[in-house]
Scaffold this motif. Structure first.
Motif, PDB file in Angstrom:
ATOM      1  N   LEU B 236       0.802  -1.238   0.000  1.00 18.30           N
ATOM      2  CA  LEU B 236       0.000   0.000   0.000  1.00 18.30           C
ATOM      3  C   LEU B 236       0.832   1.286   0.000  1.00 18.30           C
ATOM      4  CD1 LEU B 236      -3.172  -0.440   2.204  1.00 18.30           C
ATOM      5  CD2 LEU B 236      -3.012   0.096  -0.228  1.00 18.30           C
ATOM      6  N   ALA B 237       1.945   1.292   0.778  1.00 13.23           N
ATOM      7  CA  ALA B 237       2.684   2.553   0.938  1.00 13.23           C
ATOM      8  C   ALA B 237       3.086   3.178  -0.397  1.00 13.23           C
ATOM      9  CB  ALA B 237       3.882   2.343   1.854  1.00 13.23           C
ATOM     10  N   PRO B 238       3.781   2.454  -1.289  1.00  8.13           N
ATOM     11  CA  PRO B 238       4.137   3.086  -2.570  1.00  8.13           C
ATOM     12  C   PRO B 238       2.913   3.452  -3.405  1.00  8.13           C
ATOM     13  CG  PRO B 238       4.741   0.763  -2.577  1.00  8.13           C
ATOM     14  CD  PRO B 238       4.358   1.104  -1.180  1.00  8.13           C
ATOM     15  N   ILE B 239       1.850   2.633  -3.321  1.00  2.05           N
ATOM     16  CA  ILE B 239       0.651   2.944  -4.111  1.00  2.05           C
ATOM     17  C   ILE B 239       0.038   4.257  -3.630  1.00  2.05           C
ATOM     18  CG2 ILE B 239      -1.678   2.179  -4.717  1.00  2.05           C
ATOM     19  CD1 ILE B 239      -0.661  -0.685  -4.511  1.00  2.05           C
ATOM     20  N   ILE B 240      -0.059   4.410  -2.295  1.00  2.75           N
ATOM     21  CA  ILE B 240      -0.624   5.649  -1.739  1.00  2.75           C
ATOM     22  C   ILE B 240       0.183   6.854  -2.207  1.00  2.75           C
ATOM     23  CG2 ILE B 240      -0.926   6.949   0.409  1.00  2.75           C
ATOM     24  CD1 ILE B 240      -1.703   4.289   1.740  1.00  2.75           C
ATOM     25  N   ASN B 241       1.506   6.705  -2.203  1.00  7.64           N
ATOM     26  CA  ASN B 241       2.350   7.827  -2.616  1.00  7.64           C
ATOM     27  C   ASN B 241       2.122   8.221  -4.059  1.00  7.64           C
ATOM     28  OD1 ASN B 241       4.049   9.093  -0.700  1.00  7.64           O
ATOM     29  ND2 ASN B 241       4.892   7.070  -0.267  1.00  7.64           N
ATOM     30  N   VAL B 242       2.015   7.224  -4.925  1.00  6.32           N
ATOM     31  CA  VAL B 242       1.864   7.555  -6.335  1.00  6.32           C
ATOM     32  C   VAL B 242       0.461   8.104  -6.605  1.00  6.32           C
ATOM     33  CG1 VAL B 242       1.081   5.447  -7.483  1.00  6.32           C
ATOM     34  CG2 VAL B 242       2.853   6.828  -8.509  1.00  6.32           C
ATOM     35  N   VAL B 243      -0.526   7.614  -5.843  1.00  6.84           N
ATOM     36  CA  VAL B 243      -1.881   8.165  -5.982  1.00  6.84           C
ATOM     37  C   VAL B 243      -1.880   9.639  -5.560  1.00  6.84           C
ATOM     38  CG1 VAL B 243      -4.216   8.098  -5.030  1.00  6.84           C
ATOM     39  CG2 VAL B 243      -3.142   5.992  -5.798  1.00  6.84           C
ATOM     40  N   ALA B 244      -1.169   9.943  -4.467  1.00  9.01           N
ATOM     41  CA  ALA B 244      -1.125  11.326  -3.974  1.00  9.01           C
ATOM     42  C   ALA B 244      -0.503  12.252  -5.012  1.00  9.01           C
ATOM     43  CB  ALA B 244      -0.345  11.401  -2.668  1.00  9.01           C
ATOM     44  N   ILE B 245       0.597  11.797  -5.626  1.00  5.62           N
ATOM     45  CA  ILE B 245       1.255  12.637  -6.632  1.00  5.62           C
ATOM     46  C   ILE B 245       0.305  12.894  -7.800  1.00  5.62           C
ATOM     47  CG2 ILE B 245       3.050  12.596  -8.413  1.00  5.62           C
ATOM     48  CD1 ILE B 245       4.892  11.401  -6.330  1.00  5.62           C
ATOM     49  N   ASN B 246      -0.420  11.843  -8.195  1.00  8.72           N
ATOM     50  CA  ASN B 246      -1.335  12.025  -9.331  1.00  8.72           C
ATOM     51  C   ASN B 246      -2.528  12.896  -8.970  1.00  8.72           C
ATOM     52  OD1 ASN B 246      -0.572  10.539 -11.902  1.00  8.72           O
ATOM     53  ND2 ASN B 246      -0.026   9.085 -10.289  1.00  8.72           N
ATOM     54  N   LEU B 247      -2.995  12.799  -7.732  1.00 11.58           N
ATOM     55  CA  LEU B 247      -4.088  13.689  -7.312  1.00 11.58           C
ATOM     56  C   LEU B 247      -3.624  15.138  -7.356  1.00 11.58           C
ATOM     57  CD1 LEU B 247      -5.768  11.838  -4.306  1.00 11.58           C
ATOM     58  CD2 LEU B 247      -6.555  12.025  -6.654  1.00 11.58           C
ATOM     59  N   ALA B 248      -2.398  15.366  -6.889  1.00 10.23           N
ATOM     60  CA  ALA B 248      -1.869  16.727  -6.917  1.00 10.23           C
ATOM     61  C   ALA B 248      -1.763  17.209  -8.357  1.00 10.23           C
ATOM     62  CB  ALA B 248      -0.503  16.775  -6.238  1.00 10.23           C
ATOM     63  N   TYR B 249      -1.335  16.310  -9.238  1.00 13.87           N
ATOM     64  CA  TYR B 249      -1.230  16.681 -10.647  1.00 13.87           C
ATOM     65  C   TYR B 249      -2.595  17.084 -11.205  1.00 13.87           C
ATOM     66  CZ  TYR B 249      -0.653  16.283 -15.645  1.00 13.87           C
ATOM     67  OH  TYR B 249      -0.670  16.552 -16.973  1.00 13.87           O
ATOM     68  N   LEU B 250      -3.643  16.369 -10.784  1.00  7.41           N
ATOM     69  CA  LEU B 250      -4.987  16.686 -11.278  1.00  7.41           C
ATOM     70  C   LEU B 250      -5.412  18.098 -10.866  1.00  7.41           C
ATOM     71  CD1 LEU B 250      -6.967  13.368 -10.715  1.00  7.41           C
ATOM     72  CD2 LEU B 250      -6.200  14.357 -12.863  1.00  7.41           C
ATOM     73  N   VAL B 251      -4.870  18.582  -9.743  1.00  2.32           N
ATOM     74  CA  VAL B 251      -5.234  19.929  -9.303  1.00  2.32           C
ATOM     75  C   VAL B 251      -4.362  20.984  -9.980  1.00  2.32           C
ATOM     76  CG1 VAL B 251      -5.362  21.481  -7.322  1.00  2.32           C
ATOM     77  CG2 VAL B 251      -6.088  19.110  -7.086  1.00  2.32           C
ATOM     78  N   VAL B 252      -3.042  20.731 -10.033  1.00  5.82           N
ATOM     79  CA  VAL B 252      -2.150  21.810 -10.464  1.00  5.82           C
ATOM     80  C   VAL B 252      -1.665  21.686 -11.905  1.00  5.82           C
ATOM     81  CG1 VAL B 252      -1.313  21.993  -8.105  1.00  5.82           C
ATOM     82  CG2 VAL B 252       0.033  20.751  -9.762  1.00  5.82           C
ATOM     83  N   GLY B 253      -1.842  20.546 -12.529  1.00  3.04           N
ATOM     84  CA  GLY B 253      -1.198  20.362 -13.833  1.00  3.04           C
ATOM     85  C   GLY B 253      -2.157  20.315 -14.998  1.00  3.04           C
ATOM     86  N   VAL B 254      -3.359  20.895 -14.841  1.00  2.36           N
ATOM     87  CA  VAL B 254      -4.366  20.672 -15.864  1.00  2.36           C
ATOM     88  C   VAL B 254      -4.562  21.865 -16.789  1.00  2.36           C
ATOM     89  CG1 VAL B 254      -5.596  18.953 -14.541  1.00  2.36           C
ATOM     90  CG2 VAL B 254      -6.197  21.330 -14.279  1.00  2.36           C
ATOM     91  N   ILE B 255      -3.587  22.791 -16.815  1.00  2.45           N
ATOM     92  CA  ILE B 255      -3.760  24.001 -17.608  1.00  2.45           C
ATOM     93  C   ILE B 255      -4.051  23.706 -19.077  1.00  2.45           C
ATOM     94  CG2 ILE B 255      -1.227  24.241 -17.618  1.00  2.45           C
ATOM     95  CD1 ILE B 255      -3.655  27.104 -18.074  1.00  2.45           C
ATOM     96  N   VAL B 256      -3.360  22.719 -19.632  1.00  2.00           N
ATOM     97  CA  VAL B 256      -3.563  22.415 -21.057  1.00  2.00           C
ATOM     98  C   VAL B 256      -4.996  21.941 -21.296  1.00  2.00           C
ATOM     99  CG1 VAL B 256      -2.831  20.928 -22.944  1.00  2.00           C
ATOM    100  CG2 VAL B 256      -1.144  21.887 -21.393  1.00  2.00           C
ATOM    101  N   VAL B 257      -5.472  21.072 -20.404  1.00  2.00           N
ATOM    102  CA  VAL B 257      -6.836  20.567 -20.535  1.00  2.00           C
ATOM    103  C   VAL B 257      -7.836  21.715 -20.367  1.00  2.00           C
ATOM    104  CG1 VAL B 257      -8.533  19.062 -19.441  1.00  2.00           C
ATOM    105  CG2 VAL B 257      -6.237  18.239 -19.883  1.00  2.00           C
ATOM    106  N   GLU B 258      -7.551  22.621 -19.455  1.00  2.00           N
ATOM    107  CA  GLU B 258      -8.439  23.784 -19.273  1.00  2.00           C
ATOM    108  C   GLU B 258      -8.540  24.606 -20.553  1.00  2.00           C
ATOM    109  OE1 GLU B 258      -7.295  26.236 -15.985  1.00  2.00           O
ATOM    110  OE2 GLU B 258      -7.452  24.607 -14.557  1.00  2.00           O
ATOM    111  N   VAL B 259      -7.409  24.801 -21.223  1.00  2.00           N
ATOM    112  CA  VAL B 259      -7.426  25.613 -22.441  1.00  2.00           C
ATOM    113  C   VAL B 259      -8.206  24.905 -23.543  1.00  2.00           C
ATOM    114  CG1 VAL B 259      -5.994  26.529 -24.295  1.00  2.00           C
ATOM    115  CG2 VAL B 259      -5.321  26.880 -21.932  1.00  2.00           C
ATOM    116  N   VAL B 260      -7.929  23.608 -23.719  1.00  2.00           N
ATOM    117  CA  VAL B 260      -8.576  22.870 -24.812  1.00  2.00           C
ATOM    118  C   VAL B 260     -10.093  22.832 -24.624  1.00  2.00           C
ATOM    119  CG1 VAL B 260      -8.825  20.576 -25.814  1.00  2.00           C
ATOM    120  CG2 VAL B 260      -6.554  21.499 -25.371  1.00  2.00           C
ATOM    121  N   PHE B 261     -10.543  22.630 -23.393  1.00  2.00           N
ATOM    122  CA  PHE B 261     -11.982  22.499 -23.155  1.00  2.00           C
ATOM    123  C   PHE B 261     -12.622  23.787 -22.632  1.00  2.00           C
ATOM    124  CE2 PHE B 261     -10.413  18.160 -23.033  1.00  2.00           C
ATOM    125  CZ  PHE B 261     -11.315  17.525 -23.867  1.00  2.00           C
ATOM    126  N   VAL B 262     -11.851  24.878 -22.609  1.00  2.00           N
ATOM    127  CA  VAL B 262     -12.354  26.171 -22.123  1.00  2.00           C
ATOM    128  C   VAL B 262     -12.979  26.005 -20.739  1.00  2.00           C
ATOM    129  CG1 VAL B 262     -13.602  28.247 -22.798  1.00  2.00           C
ATOM    130  CG2 VAL B 262     -12.875  26.665 -24.532  1.00  2.00           C
TER     131      VAL B 262
END
Lengths: 526, 315
Positions: B236-262
Motif C-alpha cells: 500500500l505505501a508506494p501505491i498511496i504515494n503515487v496516488v497522492a502525486i497524481n491527485l496533486a497533478y490533477l489539481v495543479v497540472g491541468v492548464i492544457v486541458v483547461e485551455v482545450v476544453f475552455v
C-alpha cells in the motif's frame, strides 16, 4: 477567382445577404456593376430580422484580469462585450463611413478647430438616468485625465477643452484643426457612461449586463428601453472566452457557439465545406510590419533601407504565412479601401539586383539582426525566415534572434534596431499616420523623423476640401513608402465565422466582429 | 506516532514559506512589470508611470512581500493588480471548479487504475496484463491536448454525445456540470491511469517475492486471494504515494486541458496572472498549488505510516 465563385454560390444558397455580398465583392476588387448584375440575377428574398433567441459568441483575447472600463480594452473579448453595453457618440459603418449614434448630428466650425455634437434626445442609461451632455463630458475626460491609464489618451491629446454648451450639446475645442473629429469619437474606447460612475458596465447599449466572470464569460440581456429599433434582435447573449483557436472552431462546428472570431487561415478551407457554417472574410486595414530604426546604424542610411525593401519577397510571405488570406503590402500603412489610398505608388517587388545596387551604394557590408517572436504577430518567425532566405539572395546577411512572446512589447519593440510588429486598422488615414509615423508619436516604431512630413500631416488634418486633402495624403504616403524605416510586407484579412442560422453579419474592414458590434446587428433564424 | 505527524506538519509549513519566497523572487525577475504588461503595445511612458503609482509598485520588493505575507496570514489575499477585484472572489469560483474536475477525474481514475493494476498483477505476463499495459502506456505517451482533441473530434463533433466546451457556471445543476465535464475528465483519466496502474502492479509483484507469500502459495491459496489479502496490504505505501502525486497533478497540472476544453479552472487564472505580472494573484495561486502538493504528500505519509504496523507502534 475561387473566392468570387464561393461568394456567388453562398449568395445563391441564401447563406449570405445582399449587403454582405456587396461589401465582400468590393473587398475582392470586383466592380460594383458586376456585383450588382449578380445580385439582380439571384432570386433574393428580403431579409427581415427575427427577434428573440439566445446568441453565443466565442471570442479570443480574454483574460482573468479583464475589466468593463472602456479605457482598459485591448483585446477582442472586452471590445465586443463593451460594445454590447456602451455606445459612442458616432459609429463607423461597414463602408468605413461615420454614422450618428448618441450624437444625432455634428458640425465643424471653419478650420475644424471647434466641433459641436448634438445629442440624441430621450436616451436612457441602464440605470434609468437620462443621457445629458454632462455624461459625455465626464466620459471623454475619463481618458484625458493626467493620470489616465487609457489607451485612447493619445487619440484625444490635441483636445484643449470639452464642454457641455447646452443640456444636449457638447462642444469640443482642439489645439489644431482636425477634419476627422467625428471619426475619433467613434473609437471603441470612448463609450459613454453616466456621470460620476466607475464604468462598471452601465451604458446606453442594446444589452444590459447580467453577470461577468473575467476570462470566462459574460451574460447580457436585451435592454427594454434601447434607443435604436434597427439593432438588438436576440433576446439574450452569452459571450464566452475561448482563447484557443482550435477550441473556437470546435465550438462553432459542434453548435456550442454561434459566432467566433479570428479563424486560423489553415482551417478556412475545411470550414467552407461545412454547410452549417459561414466564413466571413474581408480584406482589412490590419497589417504586419518589420520596423527598422532610422536612428541606428545601418538603418540610418536610406540606401540600406531601400536594399531591405527590395530584398523581401512579399508574395512568398503572403502565400506561406497568410496562406493567401491577405494582400501584399507596399511599405505604407493605408489600405486599399481607404478613400485616401494612393493607388499610383509603384509596388515594391522582390528584386535582388536592385537590392544589391542599393546595398553597394550604402557601403554597408556587415550582418543585421532581426529580433522576432510570434508574440508580435502569428507567423512572425516564419515570415522572418522567409525574409532571411530572400535577403540572402540579395547578398544581405540577416540573422534571426528569436525571443519569447512574454515581455516582447516591453523589451524588444521600440528598443531593438530591427524587429516585428503589427497594427490594427484605424478608421482614418490621419489616425494611422499620426499614431505611427509623426516624429513625436510615442509609437513611431521606426524612429523616422521628417519635419516636412509632420507639417503636411497637420495641414492635411485641417483641410476640408476633399480633392486637396487627397493630394496631401498621396504625398504623405509616398514619403513613407520611399523613405521610412517600416517594411510592411502584408495586410492580413479579417476572418470571422458563424453558424449559417446567424443572419445579418456584415464584416467591416477596420475591425473584427462587424466593427465589434456584431452582437446587436445579427439575428437567429429558426 | 503523534510526534512524527507533528514533525511532518511543521516541515510542510516551512516548505510553504520557502515556496512563497521563491514564487515572489520568480515573479520579480520576470521582464517588465504589471504596468507595461497591462498596456502591452499601447504603453506610453506617462501611462506606465500612472499605473505604477496607482498600484504602489514604487515600494521596494521586500516591503511589498512582507505586506502581502502579513495580509495572507490574516486571510486577506489582497486585490488583483490587473483589475482591482478581490483575489479571493476570483479564486473561490475557479478553485472550486478545479477541485470539481479533479475529484470527478480521480473518482474514476483511482479505482480504475488500482483495480486494473491488481488484475494485471494477478494475470502477470498474461494477455490481459499485456493489453492493459500497451493501452495505458500509449495513452500516457500522447500529449494531453492531443487526447483532448481526439475525444472532441469523435465524441463531440462526429457523434455529438458530449459538448466540446466545458464552460460550466455556478447556476448549472450538479448533473449538468457532470455531463459538461465528461470529456476533460476522460482526458485526465487517460493521462494519469498508466502511472498509478503500473505502480500498483509493480508494488504487488515486488511483494510477491517475499517468503510469507511463498508460504501462502504452499498453503494452496489461489493467486487472486494471495494478492488481495496478503500482497496488497503490504504494497500500500508506494501505491498511496503515487496516488497522492497524481491527485496533486490533477489539481495543479491541468492548464492544457483547461485551455482545450475552455474550462474555468485555476490554471488559466495563474497563466493570465503571470503574463499580466499580477504578482498577488500569482502568489496566491502558487501557494495554493504548493499547499496542494504539501498537503497531499502529508496525507500520503500519514496513511503510509498507518498502513505500516512497524511505524504505527511507538518504539
Amino acid at each position: 477567382m475561387a473566392e468570387w465563385d464561393y461568394l456567388k454560390t453562398a449568395l445563391a444558397a441564401g447563406r449570405i445577404g445582399r449587403r454582405e455580398f456587396m461589401s465582400r465583392a468590393a473587398a475582392l476588387g470586383v466592380s460594383a456593376a458586376l456585383a450588382d448584375s449578380v445580385l439582380a440575377g439571384a432570386a433574393f428574398a428580403a431579409e427581415t430580422p427575427k427577434k428573440g433567441g439566445h446568441l453565443i459568441l466565442g471570442l479570443n483575447g480574454a483574460a482573468s484580469g479583464d475589466s468593463l472600463d472602456p479605457a482598459t480594452y485591448t483585446a477582442t473579448f472586452a471590445q465586443v462585450l463593451g460594445q454590447q453595453l456602451y455606445n459612442t457618440l458616432t459609429e463607423v459603418d461597414e463602408k468605413v463611413k461615420v454614422q450618428p449614434a448618441l450624437a444625432e448630428s455634428w458640425e465643424g466650425k471653419p478650420g475644424a478647430k471647434e466641433w459641436i455634437f448634438k445629442l440624441r434626445k430621450g436616451v436612457t442609461f441602464h440605470n434609468g438616468k437620462t443621457l445629458t451632455a454632462a455624461d459625455v463630458v465626464y466620459s471623454l475626460n475619463h481618458h484625458r485625465a493626467k493620470d489616465s491609464k487609457s489607451a485612447a489618451k493619445a487619440l484625444l491629446a490635441s483636445i484643449s477643452e470639452i464642454k457641455a454648451s447646452a443640456p444636449d450639446e457638447v462642444t469640443i475645442t482642439l489645439e489644431s484643426g482636425n477634419a476627422d473629429m467625428p471619426y475619433i469619437v467613434a473609437d471603441y474606447h470612448l463609450g459613454i457612461g453616466p456621470e460620476g460612475t466607475k464604468f462598471d458596465g452601465v451604458g446606453t447599449g442594446c444589452y444590459i449586463l447580467e453577470s461577468f466572470e473575467p476570462g470566462v464569460r459574460a451574460r447580457t440581456k436585451i435592454n427594454p428601453n434601447k434607443w435604436r429599433s434597427d439593432r438588438g434582435f436576440v433576446e439574450s447573449v452569452e459571450t464566452l472566452a475561448i482563447n484557443d483557436t482550435t477550441a473556437r472552431v470546435n465550438a462553432l462546428i459542434s453548435g456550442s457557439a454561434h459566432l467566433i472570431n479570428r479563424v486560423d487561415p489553415k482551417t478556412v478551407g475545411l470550414l467552407k465545406n461545412n454547410k452549417k457554417v459561414v466564413v466571413h472574410e474581408i480584406a482589412g486595414a490590419a497589417h504586419y510590419t518589420f520596423p527598422m530604426r532610422c536612428d541606428m546604424a545601418p538603418f540610418d542610411n536610406k540606401d540600406f533601407r531601400l536594399a531591405m525593401k527590395y530584398a523581401i519577397d512579399r508574395e512568398a510571405i503572403v502565400k506561406t504565412v497568410l496562406l493567401g488570406h491577405g494582400k501584399v503590402g507596399n511599405d505604407q500603412p493605408i489600405a486599399t479601401f481607404d478613400p485616401y489610398y494612393a493607388a499610383d505608388i509603384p509596388q515594391y517587388k522582390f528584386d535582388p539586383d536592385k537590392a544589391k545596387f542599393h546595398l553597394k551604394k550604402s557601403g554597408f557590408s556587415g550582418q543585421v539582426v532581426l529580433t522576432v517572436s510570434d508574440g508580435a504577430f502569428t507567423g512572425a518567425v516564419d515570415a522572418a525566415q522567409l525574409f532571411q532566405a530572400s535577403a540572402g539572395k540579395a547578398g544581405i546577411t540577416l540573422l534571426i534572434d528569436r525571443v519569447p512572446a512574454d515581455g516582447y512589447w516591453d523589451n524588444v519593440w521600440l528598443k531593438k534596431p530591427f524587429c516585428a510588429s503589427y497594427w490594427d486598422g484605424r478608421p482614418t488615414a490621419d489616425q494611422m499616420l499620426t499614431v505611427v509615423y509623426k516624429s513625436d508619436a510615442p509609437w513611431n516604431e521606426s524612429f523616422w523623423k521628417r519635419p516636412d512630413f509632420d507639417k503636411l500631416l497637420i495641414e492635411a488634418r485641417a483641410e476640408l476640401d476633399p480633392a486637396k486633402r487627397k493630394q496631401m495624403y498621396h504625398d504623405l504616403e509616398l514619403m513613407i513608402h520611399d523613405d521610412s524605416g517600416n517594411i510592411i510586407p502584408m495586410f492580413n484579412n479579417t476572418i470571422d465565422a458563424g453558424a449559417s442560422k446567424v443572419k445579418g453579419f456584415v464584416p467591416t474592414p477596420t475591425l473584427q466582429m462587424s466593427g465589434y458590434r456584431a452582437t446587436e446587428k445579427v439575428w437567429l433564424e429558426a | 506516532m503523534l510526534p512524527l505527524v507533528a514533525q511532518r506538519v511543521a516541515l510542510g509549513l516551512l516548505t510553504l514559506l520557502a515556496v512563497s519566497v521563491l514564487v515572489f523572487a520568480g515573479t520579480e525577475i520576470l521582464p517588465g512589470d504589471v504596468a507595461t504588461a497591462i498596456l502591452g503595445q499601447s504603453a506610453t511612458p506617462e501611462a506606465v508611470e500612472a499605473i505604477r503609482r496607482s498600484l504602489g509598485l514604487e515600494e521596494p520588493a521586500a516591503l511589498r512581500y512582507w505586506h502581502w505575507l502579513a495580509g495572507f496570514l490574516h486571510g486577506d489575499l489582497g486585490n488583483s493588480l490587473a483589475n482591482g477585484r478581490p483575489i479571493i472572489e476570483q479564486l473561490d469560483f475557479r478553485l472550486k471548479n478545479t477541485l470539481f474536475l479533479a475529484s470527478a477525474a480521480a473518482s474514476v481514475a483511482v479505482p480504475l487504475s488500482v483495480g486494473l493494476g491488481i488484475l494485471a498483477a494477478i494475470n502477470q505476463n498474461g494477455s490481459f496484463d499485456r493489453i492493459v499495459n500497451i493501452v495505458s502506456l500509449s495513452a500516457i505517451s500522447l500529449p494531453e491536448f492531443f487526447i483532448g482533441y481526439v475525444l472532441i473530434l469523435l465524441l463531440a463533433v462526429k457523434l455529438d454525445w458530449f459538448p466540446s466546451l466545458s464552460a460550466i457556471s455556478p447556476e448549472m445543476s450538479f448533473g449538468e456540470r457532470l455531463y459538461d465535464i465528461a470529456l476533460p475528465a476522460a482526458t485526465l483519466t487517460l493521462v494519469v491511469l498508466a502511472h498509478m496502474m503500473r505502480m500498483t502492479r509493480a508494488a504487488i509483484i515486488g511483494v510477491m517475492s517475499h517468503p510469507f507469500i511463498e508460504m501462502a502459495f504452499l498453503k494452496g491459496l489461489p493467486r487472486w486471494r494471495i494478492i488481495v489479502q496478503h500482497a496488497l496490504p503490504n504494497a500500500l505505501a508506494p501505491i498511496i504515494n503515487v496516488v497522492a502525486i497524481n491527485l496533486a497533478y490533477l489539481v495543479v497540472g491541468v492548464i492544457v486541458v483547461e485551455v482545450v476544453f475552455v474550462y474555468p479552472g485555476i490554471g488559466q487564472l495563474m497563466v493570465d496572472a503571470v503574463s499580466k505580472r499580477d504578482v498577488p494573484v500569482v502568489q496566491a495561486c502558487g501557494l495554493i498549488f504548493a499547499g496542494t502538493y504539501v498537503g497531499l504528500n502529508l496525507l500520503a505519509d500519514i496513511l503510509a505510516i498507518l498502513s505500516n504496523p512497524l511505524l504505527r507502534v511507538p518504539k
